[in-house]
Design a protein around this motif. Structure first.
Motif, PDB file in Angstrom:
ATOM      1  N   GLY A  40       0.816  -1.214   0.000  1.00 39.92           N
ATOM      2  CA  GLY A  40       0.000   0.000   0.000  1.00 39.92           C
ATOM      3  C   GLY A  40       0.846   1.258   0.000  1.00 39.92           C
ATOM      4  N   LEU A  41       1.885   1.260   0.811  1.00 37.13           N
ATOM      5  CA  LEU A  41       2.771   2.422   0.868  1.00 37.13           C
ATOM      6  C   LEU A  41       3.544   2.603  -0.431  1.00 37.13           C
ATOM      7  CD1 LEU A  41       4.065   2.033   4.519  1.00 37.13           C
ATOM      8  CD2 LEU A  41       2.642   3.899   3.639  1.00 37.13           C
ATOM      9  N   GLN A  42       3.938   1.514  -1.052  1.00 39.86           N
ATOM     10  CA  GLN A  42       4.638   1.606  -2.334  1.00 39.86           C
ATOM     11  C   GLN A  42       3.740   2.237  -3.399  1.00 39.86           C
ATOM     12  OE1 GLN A  42       5.837  -2.516  -2.689  1.00 39.86           O
ATOM     13  NE2 GLN A  42       7.943  -2.046  -2.085  1.00 39.86           N
ATOM     14  N   CYS A  43       2.480   1.865  -3.411  1.00 34.21           N
ATOM     15  CA  CYS A  43       1.526   2.460  -4.365  1.00 34.21           C
ATOM     16  C   CYS A  43       1.367   3.952  -4.104  1.00 34.21           C
ATOM     17  CB  CYS A  43       0.168   1.764  -4.272  1.00 34.21           C
ATOM     18  SG  CYS A  43       0.158   0.081  -4.905  1.00 34.21           S
ATOM     19  N   GLN A  44       1.265   4.321  -2.835  1.00 36.28           N
ATOM     20  CA  GLN A  44       1.119   5.731  -2.478  1.00 36.28           C
ATOM     21  C   GLN A  44       2.364   6.520  -2.885  1.00 36.28           C
ATOM     22  OE1 GLN A  44       0.159   5.822   1.699  1.00 36.28           O
ATOM     23  NE2 GLN A  44      -1.791   4.791   1.395  1.00 36.28           N
ATOM     24  N   LEU A  45       3.543   5.916  -2.705  1.00 33.72           N
ATOM     25  CA  LEU A  45       4.780   6.587  -3.099  1.00 33.72           C
ATOM     26  C   LEU A  45       4.837   6.810  -4.607  1.00 33.72           C
ATOM     27  CD1 LEU A  45       7.530   5.024  -0.821  1.00 33.72           C
ATOM     28  CD2 LEU A  45       7.104   7.452  -1.179  1.00 33.72           C
ATOM     29  N   VAL A  46       4.410   5.813  -5.360  1.00 37.50           N
ATOM     30  CA  VAL A  46       4.396   5.945  -6.825  1.00 37.50           C
ATOM     31  C   VAL A  46       3.490   7.106  -7.235  1.00 37.50           C
ATOM     32  CG1 VAL A  46       3.633   4.818  -8.963  1.00 37.50           C
ATOM     33  CG2 VAL A  46       5.031   3.563  -7.314  1.00 37.50           C
ATOM     34  N   GLU A  47       2.333   7.218  -6.606  1.00 37.77           N
ATOM     35  CA  GLU A  47       1.399   8.304  -6.920  1.00 37.77           C
ATOM     36  C   GLU A  47       2.004   9.665  -6.582  1.00 37.77           C
ATOM     37  OE1 GLU A  47      -2.231   7.491  -4.849  1.00 37.77           O
ATOM     38  OE2 GLU A  47      -2.606   5.662  -5.979  1.00 37.77           O
ATOM     39  N   LEU A  48       2.646   9.773  -5.426  1.00 33.78           N
ATOM     40  CA  LEU A  48       3.261  11.041  -5.026  1.00 33.78           C
ATOM     41  C   LEU A  48       4.415  11.409  -5.954  1.00 33.78           C
ATOM     42  CD1 LEU A  48       3.263  10.626  -1.144  1.00 33.78           C
ATOM     43  CD2 LEU A  48       1.952  12.303  -2.460  1.00 33.78           C
ATOM     44  N   GLN A  49       5.208  10.422  -6.329  1.00 35.09           N
ATOM     45  CA  GLN A  49       6.328  10.692  -7.227  1.00 35.09           C
ATOM     46  C   GLN A  49       5.832  11.108  -8.608  1.00 35.09           C
ATOM     47  OE1 GLN A  49       8.376   6.984  -6.609  1.00 35.09           O
ATOM     48  NE2 GLN A  49       9.632   7.843  -4.969  1.00 35.09           N
ATOM     49  N   ALA A  50       4.712  10.579  -9.034  1.00 43.00           N
ATOM     50  CA  ALA A  50       4.122  10.988 -10.311  1.00 43.00           C
ATOM     51  C   ALA A  50       3.670  12.443 -10.245  1.00 43.00           C
ATOM     52  CB  ALA A  50       2.955  10.082 -10.671  1.00 43.00           C
ATOM     53  N   GLN A  51       3.171  12.857  -9.089  1.00 45.25           N
ATOM     54  CA  GLN A  51       2.773  14.255  -8.913  1.00 45.25           C
ATOM     55  C   GLN A  51       3.973  15.180  -9.008  1.00 45.25           C
ATOM     56  OE1 GLN A  51       0.556  14.809  -5.295  1.00 45.25           O
ATOM     57  NE2 GLN A  51      -0.941  13.248  -5.819  1.00 45.25           N
ATOM     58  N   VAL A  52       5.094  14.764  -8.453  1.00 36.64           N
ATOM     59  CA  VAL A  52       6.312  15.581  -8.513  1.00 36.64           C
ATOM     60  C   VAL A  52       6.797  15.691  -9.947  1.00 36.64           C
ATOM     61  CG1 VAL A  52       8.755  15.676  -7.850  1.00 36.64           C
ATOM     62  CG2 VAL A  52       7.038  15.101  -6.147  1.00 36.64           C
ATOM     63  N   LYS A  53       6.716  14.590 -10.688  1.00 31.38           N
ATOM     64  CA  LYS A  53       7.175  14.603 -12.078  1.00 31.38           C
ATOM     65  C   LYS A  53       6.298  15.487 -12.949  1.00 31.38           C
ATOM     66  CE  LYS A  53       9.464  10.169 -11.925  1.00 31.38           C
ATOM     67  NZ  LYS A  53       9.469   8.781 -12.348  1.00 31.38           N
ATOM     68  N   SER A  54       5.019  15.579 -12.640  1.00 28.63           N
ATOM     69  CA  SER A  54       4.128  16.413 -13.447  1.00 28.63           C
ATOM     70  C   SER A  54       4.256  17.883 -13.058  1.00 28.63           C
ATOM     71  CB  SER A  54       2.682  15.958 -13.305  1.00 28.63           C
ATOM     72  OG  SER A  54       2.202  16.224 -12.003  1.00 28.63           O
ATOM     73  N   GLN A  55       4.771  18.161 -11.895  1.00 28.75           N
ATOM     74  CA  GLN A  55       4.908  19.535 -11.403  1.00 28.75           C
ATOM     75  C   GLN A  55       5.803  20.409 -12.289  1.00 28.75           C
ATOM     76  OE1 GLN A  55       3.162  20.538  -8.713  1.00 28.75           O
ATOM     77  NE2 GLN A  55       3.905  22.612  -8.867  1.00 28.75           N
ATOM     78  N   PRO A  56       7.001  19.957 -12.710  1.00 29.97           N
ATOM     79  CA  PRO A  56       7.860  20.825 -13.514  1.00 29.97           C
ATOM     80  C   PRO A  56       7.219  21.286 -14.815  1.00 29.97           C
ATOM     81  CG  PRO A  56       9.111  18.981 -12.678  1.00 29.97           C
ATOM     82  CD  PRO A  56       7.656  18.735 -12.341  1.00 29.97           C
ATOM     83  N   GLU A  57       6.339  20.469 -15.379  1.00 29.80           N
ATOM     84  CA  GLU A  57       5.679  20.878 -16.615  1.00 29.80           C
ATOM     85  C   GLU A  57       4.851  22.137 -16.390  1.00 29.80           C
ATOM     86  OE1 GLU A  57       3.457  17.588 -18.112  1.00 29.80           O
ATOM     87  OE2 GLU A  57       5.205  16.289 -18.196  1.00 29.80           O
ATOM     88  N   SER A  58       4.121  22.195 -15.298  1.00 26.41           N
ATOM     89  CA  SER A  58       3.310  23.372 -15.028  1.00 26.41           C
ATOM     90  C   SER A  58       4.192  24.559 -14.689  1.00 26.41           C
ATOM     91  CB  SER A  58       2.301  23.110 -13.911  1.00 26.41           C
ATOM     92  OG  SER A  58       2.961  22.768 -12.712  1.00 26.41           O
ATOM     93  N   ASP A  59       5.336  24.325 -14.022  1.00 29.89           N
ATOM     94  CA  ASP A  59       6.283  25.405 -13.749  1.00 29.89           C
ATOM     95  C   ASP A  59       6.839  25.959 -15.052  1.00 29.89           C
ATOM     96  OD1 ASP A  59       5.904  25.081 -11.058  1.00 29.89           O
ATOM     97  OD2 ASP A  59       7.806  24.022 -10.713  1.00 29.89           O
ATOM     98  N   PHE A  60       7.162  25.070 -15.975  1.00 28.66           N
ATOM     99  CA  PHE A  60       7.684  25.491 -17.266  1.00 28.66           C
ATOM    100  C   PHE A  60       6.640  26.303 -18.021  1.00 28.66           C
ATOM    101  CE2 PHE A  60       8.280  24.728 -21.838  1.00 28.66           C
ATOM    102  CZ  PHE A  60       9.538  25.299 -21.993  1.00 28.66           C
ATOM    103  N   GLN A  61       5.402  25.876 -17.981  1.00 30.87           N
ATOM    104  CA  GLN A  61       4.336  26.608 -18.662  1.00 30.87           C
ATOM    105  C   GLN A  61       4.149  27.990 -18.043  1.00 30.87           C
ATOM    106  OE1 GLN A  61       1.108  23.837 -18.376  1.00 30.87           O
ATOM    107  NE2 GLN A  61       1.811  22.610 -20.106  1.00 30.87           N
ATOM    108  N   ALA A  62       4.260  28.089 -16.720  1.00 27.16           N
ATOM    109  CA  ALA A  62       4.142  29.384 -16.057  1.00 27.16           C
ATOM    110  C   ALA A  62       5.280  30.304 -16.459  1.00 27.16           C
ATOM    111  CB  ALA A  62       4.130  29.211 -14.534  1.00 27.16           C
ATOM    112  N   LEU A  63       6.486  29.742 -16.557  1.00 23.85           N
ATOM    113  CA  LEU A  63       7.649  30.510 -16.982  1.00 23.85           C
ATOM    114  C   LEU A  63       7.465  31.004 -18.411  1.00 23.85           C
ATOM    115  CD1 LEU A  63      10.477  31.560 -16.372  1.00 23.85           C
ATOM    116  CD2 LEU A  63      11.369  29.384 -17.166  1.00 23.85           C
ATOM    117  N   MET A  64       6.987  30.138 -19.278  1.00 21.39           N
ATOM    118  CA  MET A  64       6.761  30.530 -20.657  1.00 21.39           C
ATOM    119  C   MET A  64       5.689  31.609 -20.757  1.00 21.39           C
ATOM    120  SD  MET A  64       9.064  29.051 -22.245  1.00 21.39           S
ATOM    121  CE  MET A  64       8.638  29.533 -23.887  1.00 21.39           C
ATOM    122  N   GLY A  65       4.704  31.565 -19.853  1.00 18.15           N
ATOM    123  CA  GLY A  65       3.692  32.601 -19.814  1.00 18.15           C
ATOM    124  C   GLY A  65       4.298  33.956 -19.487  1.00 18.15           C
ATOM    125  N   LEU A  66       5.279  33.971 -18.627  1.00 18.75           N
ATOM    126  CA  LEU A  66       5.964  35.227 -18.301  1.00 18.75           C
ATOM    127  C   LEU A  66       6.743  35.763 -19.492  1.00 18.75           C
ATOM    128  CD1 LEU A  66       7.392  34.488 -14.742  1.00 18.75           C
ATOM    129  CD2 LEU A  66       5.598  36.119 -15.334  1.00 18.75           C
TER     130      LEU A  66
END
Length: 69
Positions: A40-66
């Motif tokens: 169960g914890l391994q599944c939760q970790l995978v989900e959290l790590q996927a959230q971190v990986k998707s985060q830079p994309e939105s940061d990049f889009q925000a930067l490009m917006g600037l």
């Protein structure tokens, strides 16, 4: 736009904090020989790590917006 950057940074910080907690819990579950909890914890970790990986994309889009402004 600055508020979005702060929100993004605090969200990423919160996810990283949750990952550290889950890793600690996982270590305890492994040492305590609790295979169902480990899975169960391994599944939760995978989900959290996927959230971190998707985060830079939105940061990049925000930067490009600037840059576009």
């Amino acid at each position: 736009m600055i508020a979005e950057d702060r929100d993004s940074a605090s969200t990423e910080h919160e996810i990283q904090r949750k990952i550290k907690i889950k890793q600690s819990q996982l270590q305890i579950a492994i040492e305590g020989n609790m295979p169902h909890v480990v899975r169960g914890l391994q599944c939760q970790l995978v989900e959290l790590q996927a959230q971190v990986k998707s985060q830079p994309e939105s940061d990049f889009q925000a930067l490009m917006g600037l840059v576009d402004e």
